[in-house]
Each structure stands twice: as structure tokens, then as C-alpha cells.
Design a protein around this motif. Sequence first.
Motif, PDB file in Angstrom:
ATOM      1  N   LEU A 158       1.816   9.898  -4.523  1.00 57.84           N
ATOM      2  CA  LEU A 158       2.589   8.717  -4.899  1.00 57.84           C
ATOM      3  C   LEU A 158       3.023   8.813  -6.356  1.00 57.84           C
ATOM      4  O   LEU A 158       2.247   9.180  -7.231  1.00 57.84           O
ATOM      5  CB  LEU A 158       1.765   7.445  -4.709  1.00 57.84           C
ATOM      6  CG  LEU A 158       1.675   6.893  -3.294  1.00 57.84           C
ATOM      7  CD1 LEU A 158       0.816   7.755  -2.408  1.00 57.84           C
ATOM      8  CD2 LEU A 158       1.138   5.467  -3.321  1.00 57.84           C
ATOM      9  N   SER A 189      -3.084  -5.911  -7.384  1.00 56.76           N
ATOM     10  CA  SER A 189      -4.482  -5.853  -7.795  1.00 56.76           C
ATOM     11  C   SER A 189      -5.204  -7.140  -7.435  1.00 56.76           C
ATOM     12  O   SER A 189      -4.726  -8.226  -7.717  1.00 56.76           O
ATOM     13  CB  SER A 189      -4.568  -5.613  -9.300  1.00 56.76           C
ATOM     14  OG  SER A 189      -5.914  -5.610  -9.729  1.00 56.76           O
ATOM     15  N   LEU A 203       4.487   6.565  -9.426  1.00 59.89           N
ATOM     16  CA  LEU A 203       4.710   5.202  -9.909  1.00 59.89           C
ATOM     17  C   LEU A 203       6.136   5.061 -10.414  1.00 59.89           C
ATOM     18  O   LEU A 203       6.593   5.847 -11.235  1.00 59.89           O
ATOM     19  CB  LEU A 203       3.726   4.865 -11.029  1.00 59.89           C
ATOM     20  CG  LEU A 203       3.863   3.472 -11.645  1.00 59.89           C
ATOM     21  CD1 LEU A 203       3.473   2.405 -10.624  1.00 59.89           C
ATOM     22  CD2 LEU A 203       2.996   3.353 -12.896  1.00 59.89           C
ATOM     23  N   ILE A 234      -7.134  -2.230  -5.930  1.00 53.02           N
ATOM     24  CA  ILE A 234      -5.684  -2.293  -5.714  1.00 53.02           C
ATOM     25  C   ILE A 234      -5.415  -2.063  -4.238  1.00 53.02           C
ATOM     26  O   ILE A 234      -5.833  -1.059  -3.663  1.00 53.02           O
ATOM     27  CB  ILE A 234      -4.949  -1.250  -6.578  1.00 53.02           C
ATOM     28  CG1 ILE A 234      -5.053  -1.638  -8.049  1.00 53.02           C
ATOM     29  CG2 ILE A 234      -3.492  -1.145  -6.160  1.00 53.02           C
ATOM     30  CD1 ILE A 234      -4.252  -0.751  -8.992  1.00 53.02           C
ATOM     31  N   TYR A 235      -4.722  -3.014  -3.641  1.00 58.31           N
ATOM     32  CA  TYR A 235      -4.374  -2.936  -2.228  1.00 58.31           C
ATOM     33  C   TYR A 235      -2.889  -2.630  -2.087  1.00 58.31           C
ATOM     34  O   TYR A 235      -2.069  -3.089  -2.875  1.00 58.31           O
ATOM     35  CB  TYR A 235      -4.704  -4.246  -1.523  1.00 58.31           C
ATOM     36  CG  TYR A 235      -6.181  -4.550  -1.479  1.00 58.31           C
ATOM     37  CD1 TYR A 235      -6.771  -5.370  -2.432  1.00 58.31           C
ATOM     38  CD2 TYR A 235      -6.989  -4.006  -0.479  1.00 58.31           C
ATOM     39  CE1 TYR A 235      -8.127  -5.646  -2.398  1.00 58.31           C
ATOM     40  CE2 TYR A 235      -8.349  -4.286  -0.436  1.00 58.31           C
ATOM     41  CZ  TYR A 235      -8.908  -5.101  -1.403  1.00 58.31           C
ATOM     42  OH  TYR A 235     -10.251  -5.369  -1.365  1.00 58.31           O
ATOM     43  N   PHE A 236      -2.586  -1.880  -1.044  1.00 56.52           N
ATOM     44  CA  PHE A 236      -1.215  -1.471  -0.809  1.00 56.52           C
ATOM     45  C   PHE A 236      -0.612  -2.197   0.383  1.00 56.52           C
ATOM     46  O   PHE A 236      -1.316  -2.576   1.326  1.00 56.52           O
ATOM     47  CB  PHE A 236      -1.160   0.043  -0.559  1.00 56.52           C
ATOM     48  CG  PHE A 236      -1.307   0.857  -1.800  1.00 56.52           C
ATOM     49  CD1 PHE A 236      -2.564   1.123  -2.323  1.00 56.52           C
ATOM     50  CD2 PHE A 236      -0.195   1.360  -2.458  1.00 56.52           C
ATOM     51  CE1 PHE A 236      -2.708   1.870  -3.484  1.00 56.52           C
ATOM     52  CE2 PHE A 236      -0.333   2.114  -3.611  1.00 56.52           C
ATOM     53  CZ  PHE A 236      -1.587   2.371  -4.120  1.00 56.52           C
ATOM     54  N   GLY A 237       0.701  -2.334   0.314  1.00 56.90           N
ATOM     55  CA  GLY A 237       1.435  -2.799   1.476  1.00 56.90           C
ATOM     56  C   GLY A 237       1.558  -1.675   2.482  1.00 56.90           C
ATOM     57  O   GLY A 237       1.079  -0.562   2.264  1.00 56.90           O
ATOM     58  N   ILE A 258       6.401   2.163  -1.491  1.00 55.14           N
ATOM     59  CA  ILE A 258       5.214   1.379  -1.182  1.00 55.14           C
ATOM     60  C   ILE A 258       4.805   0.569  -2.408  1.00 55.14           C
ATOM     61  O   ILE A 258       4.900   1.043  -3.541  1.00 55.14           O
ATOM     62  CB  ILE A 258       4.061   2.288  -0.684  1.00 55.14           C
ATOM     63  CG1 ILE A 258       2.907   1.459  -0.116  1.00 55.14           C
ATOM     64  CG2 ILE A 258       3.606   3.267  -1.747  1.00 55.14           C
ATOM     65  CD1 ILE A 258       1.925   2.285   0.701  1.00 55.14           C
ATOM     66  N   TYR A 288       5.712   2.192  -5.900  1.00 53.01           N
ATOM     67  CA  TYR A 288       5.594   3.636  -5.863  1.00 53.01           C
ATOM     68  C   TYR A 288       6.644   4.210  -4.915  1.00 53.01           C
ATOM     69  O   TYR A 288       7.102   3.562  -3.988  1.00 53.01           O
ATOM     70  CB  TYR A 288       4.214   4.061  -5.359  1.00 53.01           C
ATOM     71  CG  TYR A 288       3.064   3.741  -6.289  1.00 53.01           C
ATOM     72  CD1 TYR A 288       2.478   2.481  -6.278  1.00 53.01           C
ATOM     73  CD2 TYR A 288       2.558   4.703  -7.146  1.00 53.01           C
ATOM     74  CE1 TYR A 288       1.417   2.181  -7.124  1.00 53.01           C
ATOM     75  CE2 TYR A 288       1.487   4.414  -7.990  1.00 53.01           C
ATOM     76  CZ  TYR A 288       0.932   3.150  -7.974  1.00 53.01           C
ATOM     77  OH  TYR A 288      -0.125   2.864  -8.802  1.00 53.01           O
ATOM     78  N   PHE A 344       2.781  -3.197  -8.327  1.00 51.04           N
ATOM     79  CA  PHE A 344       3.240  -1.855  -8.658  1.00 51.04           C
ATOM     80  C   PHE A 344       4.106  -1.319  -7.520  1.00 51.04           C
ATOM     81  O   PHE A 344       3.806  -1.527  -6.348  1.00 51.04           O
ATOM     82  CB  PHE A 344       2.048  -0.912  -8.872  1.00 51.04           C
ATOM     83  CG  PHE A 344       1.063  -1.399  -9.909  1.00 51.04           C
ATOM     84  CD1 PHE A 344      -0.048  -2.123  -9.521  1.00 51.04           C
ATOM     85  CD2 PHE A 344       1.258  -1.123 -11.247  1.00 51.04           C
ATOM     86  CE1 PHE A 344      -0.961  -2.583 -10.465  1.00 51.04           C
ATOM     87  CE2 PHE A 344       0.354  -1.572 -12.198  1.00 51.04           C
ATOM     88  CZ  PHE A 344      -0.754  -2.299 -11.810  1.00 51.04           C
TER      89      PHE A 344
END
Lengths: 113, 118
Positions: A44, A97, A46, A102-105, A93, A36, A34
Motif C-alpha cells: 500500500l 484510526s 499512502l 487502524i481499520y481499513f475499508g 483503500i 492509500y 488515510f
Amino acid sequence: GAVVSQHPSWVICKSGTSVKIECRSLDFQATTMFWYRQFPKQSLMLMATSNEGSKATYEQGVEKDKFLINHASLTLSTLTVTSAHPEDSSFYICSASRFYTIYFGEGSWLTVV
Amino acid sequence: AQKITQTQPGMFVQEKEAVTLDCTYDTSDPSYGLFWYKQPSSGEMIFLIYQGSYDQQNATEGRYSLNFQKARKSANLVISASQLGDSAMYFCAMREGGYGGSQGNLIFGKGTKLSVKP
């Protein structure tokens, strides 16, 4: 350690040029990522859902020709801001999943001058 | 109607005290997941805690716990023994679809800015 890696963290580009941001899932395969965008002091927003091997699904109001998303492999998705303008300056960003989470950069700060 | 509501734009807490950040959600999907993320000034989004709609017990992760009240549709984050490094924006988010919200994108609240005072 980081689960999702995003690069570059900071980028300054001239108006009219294009810039590419990479998002990689580390040690796991992400069929869906994803993207954002976040404006200062806001939540954030999407932009699009990136699907491996198929076209991205863009949210309403997001220009697909301006924000090109490519999910060429199970660990890499890229966002290309084409013909960037100062109003495209923002924090971008990505996320991926893994199981139920869900992890973000780390995010990318884009400044268009 | 907003799917995720965080009514506290800003909160102050004294170091070493506990603090509760409020979050209410709205969904008609029986299967969903609730998340809390911390965003320091550097911008990264740090995953804190997850609660599935079918989970019977409240989720806990170290100093973080999620007070899940399903009937009230609330998912408040409790931080115990606040530290100076806890000062940041905190976002509540929901994911609808799949078992326990295992599919789909995150829907975010507007966030709460937490400031920890020494």
C-alpha cells in the motif's frame, strides 16, 4: 463487523470523467483518515492524510488537483479522482484510526476505460 | 533505508501446522506501534494484531501471536494451526508517533504471500 465502510467496491468509468469514493467510520468519530493506493502485487502506498475540517495533507508525488480529498464530517471522507485516465486504474483503500488500531475499508477497485 | 522489512516474498505451510512470518523494523522513535494485516484476494485489509512498543508481553489474538523482540527490532507473526482460509498476503506495518504509535500513518512492508497446503 465492519468498522470502516468504503463505497463503491467496484467502479468503471470513462476516461475524462470523475469518480467519487466514500469512506465512512461506523459508530466512531475519525478526525483523521488515510487514503492509500495499491498496485497489483505491491504494498500500500499512502496518498494523503485526510483531516476533518481542514485541507488534506498529500504525500510527495501525489497530485492534489487530481485526487481531491474532502473530510466534511467526523465520519466521512471522500476521494474524488478527477479527469480519470486509464493509468489511474488501481485499488484505492481508506483507513481510520480507532484507539491504537487502524481499520481499513473494503477498498475500491477503479477501472478507467 | 526501509522502515519495515519483510524478507519472505512467499511462504508455504501445511494445513494445521504453525508458521512464522518475519518482520523487522527500523525507527529511532521510542514510541511506536506494530501491526499485522491480512489481505485476501478480495483486497480488504483485515487487522490481525497490534503490539505497542511499551508493551511488556507479546500480543496474542486467537491463533495469532506476535513475537516481539525489541532489541532485535523484530515483530514476527506466528499463526498456529494453519487453515486453508489463511492463504493470503500478510503485511507488517508500523506507526510512529503518539503513545504506542497512536498517531500518524502506517508504514507498510512489501508483504508475504502465504499459501496453506491441504
